[in-house]
Scaffold this active site. Structure first.
Site, PDB file in Angstrom:
ATOM      1  N   HIS A 160       0.833  -1.088   0.103  1.00 21.58           N
ATOM      2  CA  HIS A 160      -0.011  -0.099  -0.021  1.00 21.58           C
ATOM      3  C   HIS A 160       1.164   1.398   0.057  1.00 21.58           C
ATOM      4  CE1 HIS A 160      -3.392  -2.502   1.764  1.00 21.58           C
ATOM      5  NE2 HIS A 160      -3.531  -2.326   0.535  1.00 21.58           N
ATOM      6  N   SER A 184       1.065  -0.895   7.667  1.00 20.19           N
ATOM      7  CA  SER A 184       0.985  -0.064   8.828  1.00 20.19           C
ATOM      8  C   SER A 184      -0.631   0.706   8.418  1.00 20.19           C
ATOM      9  CB  SER A 184       1.723   1.172   8.645  1.00 20.19           C
ATOM     10  OG  SER A 184       1.612   2.145   7.746  1.00 20.19           O
ATOM     11  N   TYR A 185      -1.193   0.854   9.535  1.00 18.81           N
ATOM     12  CA  TYR A 185      -0.628   0.952  10.886  1.00 18.81           C
ATOM     13  C   TYR A 185      -1.916   0.465  11.936  1.00 18.81           C
ATOM     14  CZ  TYR A 185      -4.225   4.572  11.236  1.00 18.81           C
ATOM     15  OH  TYR A 185      -5.415   5.428  10.974  1.00 18.81           O
ATOM     16  N   ARG A 239      -3.246   5.200  -1.883  1.00 16.41           N
ATOM     17  CA  ARG A 239      -3.288   3.508  -1.326  1.00 16.41           C
ATOM     18  C   ARG A 239      -2.796   2.862  -2.568  1.00 16.41           C
ATOM     19  NH1 ARG A 239      -5.892   0.079   2.657  1.00 16.41           N
ATOM     20  NH2 ARG A 239      -6.538  -1.834   1.702  1.00 16.41           N
ATOM     21  N   ASN A 241      -3.551  -5.506  -2.517  1.00 20.10           N
ATOM     22  CA  ASN A 241      -3.864  -6.538  -1.238  1.00 20.10           C
ATOM     23  C   ASN A 241      -5.340  -6.919  -1.475  1.00 20.10           C
ATOM     24  OD1 ASN A 241      -2.332  -8.182   0.866  1.00 20.10           O
ATOM     25  ND2 ASN A 241      -3.680  -6.865   2.181  1.00 20.10           N
TER      26      ASN A 241
END
Length: 337
Positions: free
Chosen positions: A93, A222-223, A151, A168
């Site tokens: 990301h 993260s996060y 992203r 993802n």
């Protein structure tokens, strides 16, 4: 109706400027170089420098490979016919800058402490370690030049003017079901089909061709401060659920003991939310039954805009968890006599 809110960051532009500021002329070999965030160009220059270092065949350092222009192989000098492997990817990301920072930090730490730190030496002598510092290079570059909070990757869609796929959500693990979107404008857009994106396809092809040797898969995000394992794509428990739970629990306890920081741990869907099409689930289903996702600092105070001053602590915590899990996996996957 009363709407309550709290301002977490007074000046995000100032924080972004702090992240991108590189005022020091520290050489790449210095510790302070890895306490800053680096652009895609810097990352690639660093990878080239590692490859050039390997060509010098410096004594006492792991060797490096270049199976791909954007990733490295770390391996100890001790050669074994039955050597296993571990995969680490960072930056899937684009806006999660602490993730590529950890991959770079880990490579340099491994170079500096091989033959000095027993854990690192055992890891590198027992496993080849494949490190992909930036899995989403186009998206990562875009966060440096245009939109810090981007992203996805930067692929175009025939169906829409909207750009990008969430890498993802693009793997073949309950692809594009609940927790993903088939709308190209959404941040969790799953793509046109599994592995439609060249980044996901390249990683999947590599892991398929090395599935017999890769015993441990690790994806850095993260996060939220979490140590997670499959499944993300459903609430179903994997067959070795208890074993994976024990590994992340032990790693989280070590972080708390040494760094006084709390990490949640458990199966992804139960710990955070359902997210189909993830690389960790896909790797698990491929046969890599030690598959994990780390969500690094923090818990939301800075979120994706983690200041550079936090890099060292975040990386040390992740390294401790990585070593804890990797050394246990090395023990568990010892070849039978």
């Amino acid at each position: 109706m009363c709407v309550c809110f709290r301002v977490l960051l007074d000046n995000t532009e100032e924080l972004i400027e702090m992240q991108t500021r590189n005022e020091s002329s520290d050489p790449r070999s210095s510790v302070s170089y890895y306490d800053r965030y680096h652009s895609l160009e810097d990352v690639r220059d660093l990878i080239v420098s590692y490859i050039l270092l390997d060509q010098q065949d410096c004594p006492g350092t792991p060797r490096h490979g270049q199976s791909h222009p954007d990733w490295l192989i770390l391996s100890g000098r001790q050669e074994r016919a039955e050597k296993r492997a571990m995969w680490i990817d960072c930056g899937i990301h684009a806006r999660e800058w602490i993730s590529p920072a950890f991959c770079l930090w880990f490579v340099q730490y491994s170079l500096n402490f091989y033959n000095l730190n027993n854990d690192i030496t055992e890891m590198l002598n027992s496993m080849d370690i494949y490190v992909l510092p930036v899995m989403n290079p186009d998206g990562y570059k875009y966060t440096w030049t245009t939109n810090r909070m981007w992203r996805k990757n930067r692929s175009s869609s025939k169906e829409s003017n909207c750009v990008g796929t969430d890498l993802n959500r693009n793997f073949d693990a309950n692809w594009c079901t609940k927790g993903a979107s088939n709308r190209p404008c959404d941040e969790i857009y799953c793509g046109q089909f599994p592995e439609s994106e060249p980044e996901a396809e390249a990683v999947a092809n590599f892991l398929r061709s090395h599935k017999d040797s890769v015993k441990l898969y690790l994806s850095i995000h993260s996060y939220g401060q979490m140590l997670l394992f499959p499944y993300s794509c459903s609430n179903e428990e994997v067959p070795n659920y208890a074993e994976l739970f024990e590994l992340v629990q032990e790693a989280a306890m070590k972080i708390r003991r040494y760094y006084r920081n709390n990490y949640k741990y458990g199966a992804s869907a139960k710990t955070i939310y359902v997210a189909p099409g993830g690389s960790d689930d896909w790797a698990y289903n491929l046969g890599i039954h030690y598959s994990f996702t780390f969500e690094l600092e923090d818990r939301g105070r800075y979120g994706f805009l983690l200041p550079p001053s936090f890099i060292s602590n975040a990386c040390n915590e992740a390294l401790l968890a990585l070593k804890s899990i990797a050394l246990r996996v090395i023990q568990k996957t010892q070849p039978q006599p």
